[in-house]
Design an enzyme around this catalytic site. Structure first.
Site, PDB file in Angstrom:
ATOM      1  N   ASN A  27       0.851  -1.190   0.000  1.00 29.85           N
ATOM      2  CA  ASN A  27       0.000   0.000   0.000  1.00 29.85           C
ATOM      3  C   ASN A  27       0.893   1.248   0.000  1.00 29.85           C
ATOM      4  OD1 ASN A  27      -1.441   2.271   1.155  1.00 29.85           O
ATOM      5  ND2 ASN A  27      -3.104   0.848   1.584  1.00 29.85           N
ATOM      6  N   HIS A  46       0.863   6.205   1.938  1.00 26.98           N
ATOM      7  CA  HIS A  46       1.607   7.146   2.777  1.00 26.98           C
ATOM      8  C   HIS A  46       2.715   7.882   2.032  1.00 26.98           C
ATOM      9  CE1 HIS A  46      -0.937   6.431   6.032  1.00 26.98           C
ATOM     10  NE2 HIS A  46      -0.718   5.139   6.000  1.00 26.98           N
ATOM     11  N   HIS A  74      -5.663   3.565  -1.728  1.00 26.36           N
ATOM     12  CA  HIS A  74      -7.021   3.860  -1.257  1.00 26.36           C
ATOM     13  C   HIS A  74      -7.392   5.257  -1.726  1.00 26.36           C
ATOM     14  CE1 HIS A  74      -9.876   4.002   2.537  1.00 26.36           C
ATOM     15  NE2 HIS A  74     -10.495   4.359   1.424  1.00 26.36           N
ATOM     16  N   ARG A  83      -9.635   7.880  -1.243  1.00 29.16           N
ATOM     17  CA  ARG A  83     -10.645   8.283  -0.259  1.00 29.16           C
ATOM     18  C   ARG A  83     -11.476   9.426  -0.811  1.00 29.16           C
ATOM     19  NH1 ARG A  83      -9.145   6.377   5.237  1.00 29.16           N
ATOM     20  NH2 ARG A  83     -10.943   7.582   5.844  1.00 29.16           N
ATOM     21  N   ARG A 103      -7.386  12.656   0.850  1.00 33.54           N
ATOM     22  CA  ARG A 103      -6.341  13.131   1.761  1.00 33.54           C
ATOM     23  C   ARG A 103      -4.940  12.672   1.348  1.00 33.54           C
ATOM     24  NH1 ARG A 103      -7.608   9.729   7.213  1.00 33.54           N
ATOM     25  NH2 ARG A 103      -9.635  10.676   6.898  1.00 33.54           N
ATOM     26  N   GLU A 114      -8.459   0.192  -3.161  1.00 32.30           N
ATOM     27  CA  GLU A 114      -9.237   0.152  -1.925  1.00 32.30           C
ATOM     28  C   GLU A 114     -10.177   1.354  -1.937  1.00 32.30           C
ATOM     29  OE1 GLU A 114      -6.381  -0.472   1.365  1.00 32.30           O
ATOM     30  OE2 GLU A 114      -7.908   0.627   2.478  1.00 32.30           O
ATOM     31  N   THR A 167      -8.477   3.253   8.113  1.00 34.60           N
ATOM     32  CA  THR A 167      -9.629   2.346   8.180  1.00 34.60           C
ATOM     33  C   THR A 167      -9.650   1.691   9.569  1.00 34.60           C
ATOM     34  OG1 THR A 167      -9.160   1.907   5.876  1.00 34.60           O
ATOM     35  CG2 THR A 167     -10.825   0.537   6.897  1.00 34.60           C
ATOM     36  N   GLU A 179     -10.826  -9.807   2.639  1.00 36.88           N
ATOM     37  CA  GLU A 179      -9.587  -9.412   3.308  1.00 36.88           C
ATOM     38  C   GLU A 179      -9.899  -9.344   4.799  1.00 36.88           C
ATOM     39  OE1 GLU A 179      -7.381  -5.950   1.884  1.00 36.88           O
ATOM     40  OE2 GLU A 179      -6.526  -5.688   3.892  1.00 36.88           O
ATOM     41  N   HIS A 214      -3.814  -4.833   7.631  1.00 37.14           N
ATOM     42  CA  HIS A 214      -3.958  -3.716   8.571  1.00 37.14           C
ATOM     43  C   HIS A 214      -3.077  -3.940   9.793  1.00 37.14           C
ATOM     44  CE1 HIS A 214      -5.472  -0.083  10.304  1.00 37.14           C
ATOM     45  NE2 HIS A 214      -6.017   0.152   9.131  1.00 37.14           N
TER      46      HIS A 214
END
Ligand code: PXP
Length: 240
Positions: free
Chosen positions: A6, A9, A42, A44, A48, A69, A100, A150, A190
């Protein structure tokens, strides 16, 4: 076991200054070069971190697999249908959350999720549901047509006592066996990091893990290529 990385970040850092760098697309290509099996991002509703442009370029450039995602909102569904990722992972999304916070409430959202899954299937896009490790939730996921699930590993990752670690790991293990018995592929993610991933690898029932934060945090100190290859070494059980 497969490792999807992922890259949200990397975009978080970019958005902190509103600049073009660091580009999550560049990070994704580097992760692929080092041996990652896929890339997750992801998109969103509040944008963000990942932006629409990132997702379209990733779709174009990635050689492995793009897992998008997303929350099941109409705006994001429309974008996803244009992007056509290899996999859509539906997650609950709240504006006020830092990340999440848990699995989908599949019982409450059953009808909406089923319709959303059907829309993606019409475009030959596979769908995974991010859920808590719970048999009833797995059963409903299967009934509404999900291709895979998942399992949320956040509670396992946050467990403090060894007994809590053991209990949360057993519920992931039992849920994975149950989901596999229904013909569902099982991913997990996660909060997974270099310390807590090995017991998940040893379950042998998890097809793929999705990991972001721990790899990006380590990359700040050792570089992204080393951070990815260290995680691959654990996940694949081999020295890369
Ligand atoms: N899987 C899902 C569904 C997520 O929402 C996240 C966080 O974006 C991850 C995996 C990766 O979690 P982490 O960043 O803690 O590795």
């Amino acid at each position: 076991m497969k490792l999807s990385i992922n890259i949200d970040h990397v975009a978080t850092i970019r958005q902190a200054r509103g600049e073009k760098d660091p580009d999550p697309v560049v990070a994704a290509l580097l992760c692929e070069q080092v041996g990652a099996d896929g890339i997750v991002c992801h998109l969103r509703e509040d944008r963000r971190h990942i932006q629409d442009r990132d997702v379209f370029i990733l779709r174009d450039k990635l050689k492995t697999k793009l897992d998008l995602e997303m929350g099941a909102s109409e705006e994001i569904i429309k974008i996803a249908l244009q992007v056509k990722p290899d996999l859509v992972t539906l997650v609950p999304e709240k504006r006020e959350e830092l990340t999440t916070e848990g699995g989908l409430n599949v019982e409450l959202q059953r009808e909406h999720l089923k319709k959303t899954i059907d829309r993606f299937h019409e475009q030959n896009i596979a769908v995974s549901l991010f859920i808590e490790p719970n048999k009833k939730v797995i059963e409903i996921s299967k009934l509404i047509g999900s291709d895979m699930v998942e399992l949320h590993t956040g509670i396992y990752a946050n467990a403090i006592t060894s007994q809590d670690k053991k209990n949360t790991l057993s519920s992931i293990s039992e849920s994975a066996i149950f989901a596999n018995s229904l013909g569902l592929r099982v991913n997990a993610g996660h909060g997974l990091n270099y310390e807590n991933i090995l017991p998940i690898v040893k379950l042998k029932t998890i097809y793929e893990v999705s990991i972001g934060f721990s790899i990006m945090s380590r990359a700040i100190f050792v570089g992204l290529d080393k951070a990815v290859s260290e995680m691959l070494t654990i996940v694949k059980g081999i020295k890369i």
